[in-house]
Every structure is written in C-alpha cells, then in structure tokens.
Design a protein around this motif. Structure first.
Motif, PDB file in Angstrom:
ATOM      1  N   ILE A  47       1.614   5.016   2.257  1.00  0.00           N
ATOM      2  CA  ILE A  47       0.802   5.249   3.697  1.00  0.00           C
ATOM      3  C   ILE A  47       1.429   7.243   2.383  1.00  0.00           C
ATOM      4  O   ILE A  47       2.988   7.096   3.362  1.00  0.00           O
ATOM      5  CB  ILE A  47       0.687   4.925   4.420  1.00  0.00           C
ATOM      6  CG1 ILE A  47      -0.364   3.855   4.562  1.00  0.00           C
ATOM      7  CG2 ILE A  47       0.149   5.935   5.596  1.00  0.00           C
ATOM      8  CD1 ILE A  47       0.328   2.620   5.578  1.00  0.00           C
TER       9      ILE A  47
ATOM     10  N   LYS B   6       1.019  -0.860   0.037  1.00  0.00           N
ATOM     11  CA  LYS B   6       0.291  -0.244  -0.037  1.00  0.00           C
ATOM     12  C   LYS B   6       1.056   1.198  -0.415  1.00  0.00           C
ATOM     13  O   LYS B   6       2.039   1.597   0.169  1.00  0.00           O
ATOM     14  CB  LYS B   6      -0.755  -0.182   1.440  1.00  0.00           C
ATOM     15  CG  LYS B   6      -1.881  -1.930   1.250  1.00  0.00           C
ATOM     16  CD  LYS B   6      -2.952  -1.293  -0.071  1.00  0.00           C
ATOM     17  CE  LYS B   6      -3.388  -2.778   0.749  1.00  0.00           C
ATOM     18  NZ  LYS B   6      -4.669  -3.495  -0.444  1.00  0.00           N
TER      19      LYS B   6
ATOM     20  N   GLU C 290      -2.285   6.327   8.670  1.00  0.00           N
ATOM     21  CA  GLU C 290      -2.608   6.558   7.278  1.00  0.00           C
ATOM     22  C   GLU C 290      -3.047   8.313   7.872  1.00  0.00           C
ATOM     23  O   GLU C 290      -2.571   9.310   7.563  1.00  0.00           O
ATOM     24  CB  GLU C 290      -3.263   6.393   6.408  1.00  0.00           C
ATOM     25  CG  GLU C 290      -3.355   7.877   5.104  1.00  0.00           C
ATOM     26  CD  GLU C 290      -4.808   6.671   3.939  1.00  0.00           C
ATOM     27  OE1 GLU C 290      -3.619   7.158   2.683  1.00  0.00           O
ATOM     28  OE2 GLU C 290      -5.485   5.956   4.517  1.00  0.00           O
ATOM     29  N   ARG C 291      -4.187   8.551   8.935  1.00  0.00           N
ATOM     30  CA  ARG C 291      -4.397   9.370   9.761  1.00  0.00           C
ATOM     31  C   ARG C 291      -3.024  10.187  10.190  1.00  0.00           C
ATOM     32  O   ARG C 291      -3.330  11.701  11.034  1.00  0.00           O
ATOM     33  CB  ARG C 291      -5.557   9.151  10.925  1.00  0.00           C
ATOM     34  CG  ARG C 291      -6.505   9.845  11.800  1.00  0.00           C
ATOM     35  CD  ARG C 291      -7.209   9.283  12.572  1.00  0.00           C
ATOM     36  NE  ARG C 291      -7.329  10.268  13.484  1.00  0.00           N
ATOM     37  CZ  ARG C 291      -7.559   9.867  15.006  1.00  0.00           C
ATOM     38  NH1 ARG C 291      -6.638   9.565  15.508  1.00  0.00           N
ATOM     39  NH2 ARG C 291      -7.903  11.347  15.543  1.00  0.00           N
TER      40      ARG C 291
ATOM     41  N   TRP D 117       2.918  11.492  11.151  1.00  0.00           N
ATOM     42  CA  TRP D 117       3.441  10.288  10.911  1.00  0.00           C
ATOM     43  C   TRP D 117       4.847  10.066  10.393  1.00  0.00           C
ATOM     44  O   TRP D 117       5.793   9.677  10.390  1.00  0.00           O
ATOM     45  CB  TRP D 117       2.936  10.191   8.831  1.00  0.00           C
ATOM     46  CG  TRP D 117       3.497   9.878   8.107  1.00  0.00           C
ATOM     47  CD1 TRP D 117       4.179   9.595   6.972  1.00  0.00           C
ATOM     48  CD2 TRP D 117       3.149   7.933   8.188  1.00  0.00           C
ATOM     49  NE1 TRP D 117       5.057   8.724   6.829  1.00  0.00           N
ATOM     50  CE2 TRP D 117       4.235   7.058   7.068  1.00  0.00           C
ATOM     51  CE3 TRP D 117       3.173   7.345   8.895  1.00  0.00           C
ATOM     52  CZ2 TRP D 117       4.716   6.025   6.667  1.00  0.00           C
ATOM     53  CZ3 TRP D 117       3.146   5.381   8.560  1.00  0.00           C
ATOM     54  CH2 TRP D 117       4.072   5.766   7.660  1.00  0.00           C
TER      55      TRP D 117
ATOM     56  N   ASP E  18      -6.644  -3.390   7.712  1.00  0.00           N
ATOM     57  CA  ASP E  18      -6.904  -2.042   7.292  1.00  0.00           C
ATOM     58  C   ASP E  18      -7.285  -1.058   8.588  1.00  0.00           C
ATOM     59  O   ASP E  18      -6.912  -0.093   8.107  1.00  0.00           O
ATOM     60  CB  ASP E  18      -8.352  -2.832   7.169  1.00  0.00           C
ATOM     61  CG  ASP E  18      -8.981  -3.299   5.394  1.00  0.00           C
ATOM     62  OD1 ASP E  18      -7.687  -3.355   4.930  1.00  0.00           O
ATOM     63  OD2 ASP E  18      -9.608  -3.349   5.205  1.00  0.00           O
ATOM     64  N   PHE E  19      -7.657  -1.448   9.220  1.00  0.00           N
ATOM     65  CA  PHE E  19      -7.246  -0.729  10.895  1.00  0.00           C
ATOM     66  C   PHE E  19      -6.553  -0.065  11.107  1.00  0.00           C
ATOM     67  O   PHE E  19      -6.223   1.336  11.000  1.00  0.00           O
ATOM     68  CB  PHE E  19      -8.142  -1.010  12.211  1.00  0.00           C
ATOM     69  CG  PHE E  19      -8.207  -0.157  13.335  1.00  0.00           C
ATOM     70  CD1 PHE E  19      -8.771   0.648  13.367  1.00  0.00           C
ATOM     71  CD2 PHE E  19      -7.017  -0.222  14.226  1.00  0.00           C
ATOM     72  CE1 PHE E  19      -8.448   1.707  14.596  1.00  0.00           C
ATOM     73  CE2 PHE E  19      -7.306   1.002  14.975  1.00  0.00           C
ATOM     74  CZ  PHE E  19      -8.222   1.504  15.328  1.00  0.00           C
ATOM     75  N   HIS E  20      -5.537  -0.607  10.736  1.00  0.00           N
ATOM     76  CA  HIS E  20      -3.839  -0.764  11.399  1.00  0.00           C
ATOM     77  C   HIS E  20      -3.304   0.471  10.005  1.00  0.00           C
ATOM     78  O   HIS E  20      -2.663   1.595   9.860  1.00  0.00           O
ATOM     79  CB  HIS E  20      -3.067  -1.728  11.270  1.00  0.00           C
ATOM     80  CG  HIS E  20      -1.693  -1.182  11.726  1.00  0.00           C
ATOM     81  ND1 HIS E  20      -0.642  -2.053  11.288  1.00  0.00           N
ATOM     82  CD2 HIS E  20      -0.353  -0.464  12.175  1.00  0.00           C
ATOM     83  CE1 HIS E  20       0.320  -1.671  11.841  1.00  0.00           C
ATOM     84  NE2 HIS E  20       0.340  -0.864  11.979  1.00  0.00           N
ATOM     85  N   LEU E  21      -3.723   0.368   8.642  1.00  0.00           N
ATOM     86  CA  LEU E  21      -3.464   1.396   7.758  1.00  0.00           C
ATOM     87  C   LEU E  21      -4.552   2.392   7.890  1.00  0.00           C
ATOM     88  O   LEU E  21      -3.938   3.457   7.904  1.00  0.00           O
ATOM     89  CB  LEU E  21      -3.481   0.057   6.591  1.00  0.00           C
ATOM     90  CG  LEU E  21      -3.139  -0.504   5.954  1.00  0.00           C
ATOM     91  CD1 LEU E  21      -3.305  -1.220   4.589  1.00  0.00           C
ATOM     92  CD2 LEU E  21      -1.510   0.144   5.208  1.00  0.00           C
ATOM     93  N   ASN E  22      -5.231   2.121   8.230  1.00  0.00           N
ATOM     94  CA  ASN E  22      -6.121   3.718   8.653  1.00  0.00           C
ATOM     95  C   ASN E  22      -5.227   4.688   9.540  1.00  0.00           C
ATOM     96  O   ASN E  22      -5.289   5.854   9.059  1.00  0.00           O
ATOM     97  CB  ASN E  22      -7.809   3.536   8.610  1.00  0.00           C
ATOM     98  CG  ASN E  22      -8.174   2.543   7.169  1.00  0.00           C
ATOM     99  OD1 ASN E  22      -7.570   3.136   6.162  1.00  0.00           O
ATOM    100  ND2 ASN E  22      -9.266   2.241   7.845  1.00  0.00           N
ATOM    101  N   THR E  23      -5.036   3.702  11.016  1.00  0.00           N
ATOM    102  CA  THR E  23      -5.373   4.258  12.057  1.00  0.00           C
ATOM    103  C   THR E  23      -3.069   4.926  11.150  1.00  0.00           C
ATOM    104  O   THR E  23      -3.172   6.354  12.113  1.00  0.00           O
ATOM    105  CB  THR E  23      -4.707   3.802  12.858  1.00  0.00           C
ATOM    106  OG1 THR E  23      -5.254   3.138  13.123  1.00  0.00           O
ATOM    107  CG2 THR E  23      -3.863   4.544  14.688  1.00  0.00           C
TER     108      THR E  23
END
Length: 341
Positions: free
Chosen positions: A144, A142, A227-228, A294, A220-225
């Motif tokens: 990020i 992905k 990215e946020r 990030w 998915d939750f890990h990626l979204n966290t």
C-alpha cells in the motif's frame, strides 16, 4: 482482586521477578534464549514483552468467587489463533508477540507471615492483569503506497473488566483482524475488523465469536480505503491548523464538542504527531511542507502506541476513522471541517 482466589497453571514453578521496575527495563528476564526483544513493538506505553511459555509456566490464573477458573491469557491467544486459522482455511499464523502490564504479586498460603526478605521463590506468585498480542498471517501480504502490510490478528484482555468477586460470569475480550505496516509495526484497524467487547463464558464461545468477526471483515474494502488516503493531501497550513484544533478539542464546551465527531487521541499524542511531521524517516512532510493522508494516518497510529493496553485498540480504530473523515472533508463532506477551518 483477591490474591488467594487463584489457581496455578499445571506445572507452575511460580518464578517471581522481585523488582517490576527492573523487569520493565530488562525484558530478557521473561524471555527465553530463543526469543528476542522486538526493537519496534506494536505497543509501547508501560508494557513489556513476554512469551507464551512464561505465561503458562510462571504465572497463576485468577478464579471467580466460586473457584471456577477464569479464561487465562494463553487460552485467549490460542483459542483466537485457532479460530482465525480455521476461518481462513487453515492458514499459517506466526508466533504471537505478547505485551503485558500491571503485574500482580502474591504469596502461597504457607508464606503469609514470612518477612519479604525471607521468602523463597516457590512461595511467590505473579500474574499480569492485562495482555495485548498480535500475530501475523504472512501469506496475506500487500503493498500500500509503497509500504508492505501483512494481515494480522490480535486482541486485548484485562481482568479488571471481569467481576471475579462474583460467581462464574462472563469475561470480556477485545479482538481485531486488520493489517500491520511492516516498516513501523503500526496496526491498521477498521470498523468491521474490530470488536470492542466480546462477552463469553467459555473458550468455545470465544472461538465462535472470533470466527464471526473474521467472517464479517472485508479485507479488500479495508485495503482500498487505506490506499485511497494517499490521494488526499494537507498543505503545511492545513496541517498546522489541524494540530491546533485537535489540541483545542478536549477543552471545548460540552455542547460544542457534542456537535463534532469523536476524537480519542490525546494532546500528548498530537504533540508526537507534530514532532514526527518533521522527523519521521518514513512518514514526514514533503519538501513543500505538505503531507498526504496515508502518511498522516501512520503518524497517528504511531503516536497511539503510547496508549495503555486498555485504550490502545480503541484509539487505533479512532485514528482510522479520523483520517478517513479528513479525506471525506477534502472531498466535499463538512463533518470534519471544523478541524481544518
């Protein structure tokens, strides 16, 4: 640990490297011609890169007091990779990158009274007390915040956590599934993708526990966290305040420290973060001195690479918890406010 209570890997020639310091300086001693030294390893500290072939052919394996053989480092890696691949639908997983430390030297029984200078290679034995490894899953890649990350799996094993002086008993492993940032090889580990202690008696149990870890992991939750994190920014003043408070943290009175979230990164690691705030090519400050979370997260995971194998994964996870706590504070939560006040 009793060196005489070991079993050799089948076909072992017990190749020995007489100077461990030299070995750390020249890792090619334990790499085949087809292997290459990783220019930017996922962990540094006092580790060196080795191959699975070296661990299988050149290293002995400890046994318990009753001569029951312990799960070897190679069995750990192969069992975990097979379990992960099967759990994810037989995905392709890359060859593991292996880092070891704490070489233990020994002798074969017939060489107990031979002077060191007269020992033959076949009379010398070695194994490594600790190993850390990582394998990537290339099909799960992905982007990020402009960085390419790949799903990866890995783990840590230290024989020092096993009671080899007793009869056959449980062995302990650390295991994770998460992401690795391609441009810096920093690992990104979340709470549900990490098991600090997996206790097993056999490779079969180990495979089951690894499969359970994979099934509980919410990628998915890990990626979204992650990215946020780019949505939150620290000013230069806030960053300076953060570094200062982080350095004060370990010197707080016990009663005050208990009121704050746990912070496992060391004073030296925060010094590295401060240095990289100015100098890191990929994650340094913006022109106005600000830095988004990030970038800060990657400065933290980069600094954590200096940890020894024993604490490496725990500190990596703690970096994720810490930076996410800062994000929550900037969003109105007061739990980590002390670090920014």
């Amino acid at each position: 640990m009793e060196l005489i209570k070991v079993k050799q890997n089948q076909g072992s020639n017990n190749t020995f490297f007489p100077d461990s310091n030299k070995q750390l300086q020249n890792n090619r001693l334990v790499l085949s011609e087809k292997e290459k030294i990783e220019p930017n390893p996922f962990i540094e500290a006092n580790t060196m890169q080795v191959t699975m072939e070296h661990l299988k052919k050149d290293c002995i394996v400890p046994v318990f007091k009753d001569s029951e053989v312990a799960i070897s480092h190679t069995e750990f890696v192969e069992t975990a990779i097979n379990a992960v691949s099967a759990s994810l639908g037989n995905v392709e997983i890359t060859r593991p990158q292996l880092r070891v430390s704490h070489m233990v030297k020994g002798r074969t029984p017939d060489a107990l009274h031979i002077p060191t200078k007269d020992l033959q290679d076949h009379q010398k034995t070695i194994f490594y007390e600790r190993v850390a490894w990582v394998s990537k899953i290339p099909s799960q890649t992905k982007i990020i915040n402009g960085n390419e990350v790949s799903l990866c799996v890995g783990g840590v094993k230290s024989y020092s956590t096993d009671n080899l002086h007793s009869k056959h008993s449980v062995q302990r492993f650390k295991m994770f599934i998460g992401y690795v940032n391609k441009i810096c090889t920093n690992l990104c580990i979340s709470t549900d993708g990490y098991k600090d202690e997996i206790k097993v008696m056999s490779t079969h149990e180990l495979g089951e526990k690894v499969a359970q870890l994979v099934s509980n992991y919410d990628a998915d939750f890990h990626l979204n966290t992650m990215e946020r994190l780019s949505q939150f920014t620290l000013s230069e003043k806030q960053f300076g305040q953060l570094i200062g408070k982080a350095k004060l943290y370990n010197y707080l009175p016990k009663s005050e420290k208990q009121e704050l979230p746990n912070l496992m990164l060391t004073d030296n690691q925060f010094s590295t973060i401060a240095k990289d705030y100015y100098n890191d090519v990929n994650f340094c400050r913006s022109k106005d001195g600000s830095i988004d979370l990030w970038k800060l997260y990657n400065l933290c995971t980069g600094a954590v690479k200096s940890s020894y194998i024993d604490t490496f994964l725990n500190r990596n996870l703690n970096a994720f918890q810490f930076v996410n706590g800062l994000a929550q504070t900037l969003n109105g939560d007061s739990k980590y406010q002390w670090f920014l006040d």
